[in-house]
Motif scaffolding. Structure first.
Motif, PDB file in Angstrom:
ATOM      1  N   ARG A 192       6.833  -1.728 -11.329  1.00  0.00           N
ATOM      2  CA  ARG A 192       8.248  -2.081 -11.515  1.00  0.00           C
ATOM      3  C   ARG A 192       8.811  -2.785 -10.284  1.00  0.00           C
ATOM      4  O   ARG A 192       9.569  -3.746 -10.390  1.00  0.00           O
ATOM      5  CB  ARG A 192       9.038  -0.791 -11.794  1.00  0.00           C
ATOM      6  CG  ARG A 192      10.500  -1.048 -12.103  1.00  0.00           C
ATOM      7  CD  ARG A 192      11.253   0.271 -12.244  1.00  0.00           C
ATOM      8  NE  ARG A 192      12.636   0.036 -12.643  1.00  0.00           N
ATOM      9  CZ  ARG A 192      13.024  -0.122 -13.905  1.00  0.00           C
ATOM     10  NH1 ARG A 192      12.125  -0.069 -14.874  1.00  0.00           N
ATOM     11  NH2 ARG A 192      14.292  -0.337 -14.201  1.00  0.00           N
ATOM     12  N   VAL A 193       8.425  -2.313  -9.101  1.00  0.00           N
ATOM     13  CA  VAL A 193       8.873  -2.941  -7.856  1.00  0.00           C
ATOM     14  C   VAL A 193       8.336  -4.367  -7.760  1.00  0.00           C
ATOM     15  O   VAL A 193       9.052  -5.291  -7.364  1.00  0.00           O
ATOM     16  CB  VAL A 193       8.429  -2.101  -6.635  1.00  0.00           C
ATOM     17  CG1 VAL A 193       8.635  -2.879  -5.334  1.00  0.00           C
ATOM     18  CG2 VAL A 193       9.197  -0.784  -6.591  1.00  0.00           C
TER      19      VAL A 193
ATOM     20  N   LEU B 152       0.818  -1.217   0.000  1.00  0.00           N
ATOM     21  CA  LEU B 152       0.000   0.000   0.000  1.00  0.00           C
ATOM     22  C   LEU B 152       0.849   1.264   0.000  1.00  0.00           C
ATOM     23  O   LEU B 152       0.335   2.374  -0.085  1.00  0.00           O
ATOM     24  CB  LEU B 152      -0.970   0.012   1.195  1.00  0.00           C
ATOM     25  CG  LEU B 152      -2.145  -0.966   1.087  1.00  0.00           C
ATOM     26  CD1 LEU B 152      -3.039  -0.862   2.308  1.00  0.00           C
ATOM     27  CD2 LEU B 152      -2.956  -0.736  -0.185  1.00  0.00           C
ATOM     28  N   ASP B 153       2.160   1.084   0.077  1.00  0.00           N
ATOM     29  CA  ASP B 153       3.067   2.221   0.032  1.00  0.00           C
ATOM     30  C   ASP B 153       3.131   2.752  -1.402  1.00  0.00           C
ATOM     31  O   ASP B 153       3.157   1.975  -2.349  1.00  0.00           O
ATOM     32  CB  ASP B 153       4.462   1.745   0.478  1.00  0.00           C
ATOM     33  CG  ASP B 153       5.422   2.898   0.734  1.00  0.00           C
ATOM     34  OD1 ASP B 153       5.570   3.743  -0.180  1.00  0.00           O
ATOM     35  OD2 ASP B 153       6.011   2.939   1.811  1.00  0.00           O
ATOM     36  N   PRO B 154       3.148   4.076  -1.553  1.00  0.00           N
ATOM     37  CA  PRO B 154       3.242   4.654  -2.907  1.00  0.00           C
ATOM     38  C   PRO B 154       4.471   4.159  -3.671  1.00  0.00           C
ATOM     39  O   PRO B 154       4.479   4.147  -4.896  1.00  0.00           O
ATOM     40  CB  PRO B 154       3.338   6.163  -2.639  1.00  0.00           C
ATOM     41  CG  PRO B 154       2.715   6.355  -1.297  1.00  0.00           C
ATOM     42  CD  PRO B 154       3.006   5.106  -0.513  1.00  0.00           C
ATOM     43  N   ALA B 155       5.493   3.730  -2.927  1.00  0.00           N
ATOM     44  CA  ALA B 155       6.717   3.251  -3.582  1.00  0.00           C
ATOM     45  C   ALA B 155       6.520   1.887  -4.231  1.00  0.00           C
ATOM     46  O   ALA B 155       7.375   1.419  -4.978  1.00  0.00           O
ATOM     47  CB  ALA B 155       7.853   3.179  -2.569  1.00  0.00           C
TER      48      ALA B 155
ATOM     49  N   ILE C 109      -3.659  -6.251  -6.468  1.00  0.00           N
ATOM     50  CA  ILE C 109      -3.200  -6.312  -5.071  1.00  0.00           C
ATOM     51  C   ILE C 109      -3.574  -5.020  -4.355  1.00  0.00           C
ATOM     52  O   ILE C 109      -4.142  -5.021  -3.265  1.00  0.00           O
ATOM     53  CB  ILE C 109      -1.668  -6.536  -5.007  1.00  0.00           C
ATOM     54  CG1 ILE C 109      -1.327  -7.950  -5.476  1.00  0.00           C
ATOM     55  CG2 ILE C 109      -1.136  -6.294  -3.596  1.00  0.00           C
ATOM     56  CD1 ILE C 109       0.182  -8.194  -5.665  1.00  0.00           C
ATOM     57  N   ARG C 110      -3.270  -3.903  -4.992  1.00  0.00           N
ATOM     58  CA  ARG C 110      -3.571  -2.606  -4.375  1.00  0.00           C
ATOM     59  C   ARG C 110      -5.070  -2.443  -4.148  1.00  0.00           C
ATOM     60  O   ARG C 110      -5.510  -2.000  -3.085  1.00  0.00           O
ATOM     61  CB  ARG C 110      -3.070  -1.481  -5.288  1.00  0.00           C
ATOM     62  CG  ARG C 110      -1.575  -1.498  -5.515  1.00  0.00           C
ATOM     63  CD  ARG C 110      -0.870  -0.680  -4.527  1.00  0.00           C
ATOM     64  NE  ARG C 110      -1.141   0.736  -4.725  1.00  0.00           N
ATOM     65  CZ  ARG C 110      -0.280   1.685  -4.371  1.00  0.00           C
ATOM     66  NH1 ARG C 110       0.880   1.354  -3.851  1.00  0.00           N
ATOM     67  NH2 ARG C 110      -0.589   2.937  -4.531  1.00  0.00           N
ATOM     68  N   ALA C 111      -5.847  -2.793  -5.149  1.00  0.00           N
ATOM     69  CA  ALA C 111      -7.299  -2.578  -5.061  1.00  0.00           C
ATOM     70  C   ALA C 111      -7.921  -3.434  -3.973  1.00  0.00           C
ATOM     71  O   ALA C 111      -8.741  -2.968  -3.178  1.00  0.00           O
ATOM     72  CB  ALA C 111      -7.943  -2.883  -6.420  1.00  0.00           C
ATOM     73  N   VAL C 112      -7.517  -4.688  -3.915  1.00  0.00           N
ATOM     74  CA  VAL C 112      -8.095  -5.610  -2.932  1.00  0.00           C
ATOM     75  C   VAL C 112      -7.742  -5.166  -1.512  1.00  0.00           C
ATOM     76  O   VAL C 112      -8.600  -5.141  -0.617  1.00  0.00           O
ATOM     77  CB  VAL C 112      -7.591  -7.042  -3.205  1.00  0.00           C
ATOM     78  CG1 VAL C 112      -7.862  -7.946  -2.032  1.00  0.00           C
ATOM     79  CG2 VAL C 112      -8.244  -7.599  -4.462  1.00  0.00           C
TER      80      VAL C 112
END
Length: 284
Positions: free
Chosen positions: A157-158, A150-153, A218-221
Motif C-alpha cells: 500500500r505504501v 526494508l522497513d516493515p512499514a 524490491i524487498r527480495a532483491v
DNA sequence: AACTACTCCTGGAGGC
DNA sequence: TGCCTCCAGGAGTAGT
C-alpha cells in the motif's frame, strides 16, 4: 554509489568496530570533500552509533554527526593498526584489499585503538557534512526522502501511494529518492526484472497485482543483497558463473529465467537492462 | 510536473 | 603497448 545494500553492509561492519572508539586524528586530503562543518570538531569525539538513511551513512559521535554520501564511487574501509580489514564497502575501485591510503583517499580518521577509517573516491563526487545531531536530522528531512524499502512499514500500500498519480516511467520513478529511498540503477533493474515489469511502464498505471509484485521484488532483491553479502563483492558488472545481478550489466547474455538475450536500452538517461520476453511493454 | 542536458571527476574496458 | 572513445551503482541545477 553504493546503493542501499552496499551502504547497509558498510553500516553493519562499521557499527561492529567503530562504536565506542574515540577519534584521535583527522587527516583531510581533499578539502572540497567537506560540504559543511569542520572535521576538526571530531577530534576527541567518541562514536556512539552508525546509522543509514537511504544511501546516506551517519556516524554519530558525542560531539557531532558525520553525514556521508558516497555518490557514485565512494568507498569506506576500516583497517586495524596492522592493516587487517575490519570493514569495507562502497565502490570496489580501488580493490577492497588494496594498500591504503590510495592516491584518491580523501579522508583518514585515526581511532584510539590504532585502527584507521579511510574514505576513498576516485571520482571526487562523495561529500561529508559535520553537523550537530539535530542539524543532520533536519538536513535529511529537507531531502523529502521516501520510505525505506526494508522497513516493515514499507507495505504494498505504501508503494502504491508512492507511485500513485505518477506519469513518468517506472525506471526514473523508482530512482527518485523521494518516492522510494535507497534504490539505484542496478537494484531498480534487478527488481523490475524480478517483478516482470517493463521499465517504461507508467508508474501510476500499475494495477494492485503489479504493485504487489514490484513490492515483493524490491524487498527480495535488497534483502538478498544484504544478507547474502553480494553487496560487498559486487563490482558493478556481472561476474561469470554468478547469479547476481540477473540482468544488469549482462547485455546479450541469456535471461536466467527464459534464456532470451538481455537487452540494453537508455531510459531516463540511465543504462537499463531488461529481458524483453519476461518484461513485455504492453500495458494495462 | 516532467523532460533533457549538463555538471562534478577519474578509471576501466573495448576498439584499433 | 598506446591512443581513443565511451561509459559509469548519484543527484543537484538550469532550461524548455
Amino acid at each position: 554509489m553504493p546503493e542501499l545494500p552496499e551502504v547497509e553492509t558498510l553500516r553493519r561492519g562499521l557499527a561492529e568496530h567503530l562504536v565506542g572508539r574515540r577519534i584521535v586524528t583527522v587527516e583531510l586530503r581533499l578539502p572540497k570533500l567537506v560540504a559543511e562543518g569542520r572535521l576538526e570538531e571530531l577530534e576527541g569525539a567518541t562514536v556512539t552509533g552508525v546509522r543509514r538513511r537511504a544511501k546516506h551513512l551517519l556516524i554519530d559521535t558525542d560531539r557531532a554527526t558525520l553525514l556521508v554520501h558516497l555518490k557514485l564511487a565512494g568507498q569506506i574501509a576500516l583497517r586495524r593498526a596492522d592493516g587487517a580489514s575490519l570493514a569495507v564497502g562502497g565502490h570496489p575501485v580501488p580493490r577492497f584489499d588494496a594498500p591504503l591510503p590510495h592516491r584518491s583517499t580523501h579522508l583518514i580518521l585515526g581511532l584510539d585503538d590504532g585502527s584507521r577509517l579511510y574514505l576513498t573516491d576516485i571520482r571526487h563526487f562523495a561529500r561529508v557534512w559535520v553537523l550537530p545531531a539535530a542539524d543532520a536530522e533536519a538536513r535529511l528531512a529537507a531531502l523529502g526522502l521516501g520510505p525505506e524499502p526494508l522497513d516493515p512499514a514499507f507495505t504494498p500500500r505504501v508503494l502504491a501511494e508512492a507511485l500513485a498519480g505518477r506519469r513518468r516511467p517506472l525506471k526514473p520513478t523508482l530512482l527518485d529518492q523521494t518516492r522510494v529511498a535507497g534504490l539505484g540503477n542496478i537494484y531498480v533493474d534487478e527488481a523490475l526484472w524480478r517483478a516482470r515489469l517493463a521499465p517504461t511502464l507508467s508508474a501510476g498505471d500499475l494495477d494492485t497485482e503489479r504493485v504487489e509484485r514490484l513490492h515483493a521484488a524490491i524487498r527480495a532483491v535488497l534483502h538478498h543483497a544484504v544478507t547474502e553479502g553480494v553487496a560487498q563483492v559486487l563490482d558493478g558488472r556481472a561476474a561469470p558463473g554468478t547469479s547476481f545481478p540477473a540482468v544488469h550489466g549482462r547485455e546479450g547474455q541469456p535471461c536466467p529465467r527464459c534464456g532470451e538475450p538481455v537487452r540494453k536500452a537508455r531510459i531516463g538517461g540511465r543504462g537499463t537492462y531488461t529481458c524483453p520476453s519476461c518484461q513485455p511493454v504492453e500495458h494495462t
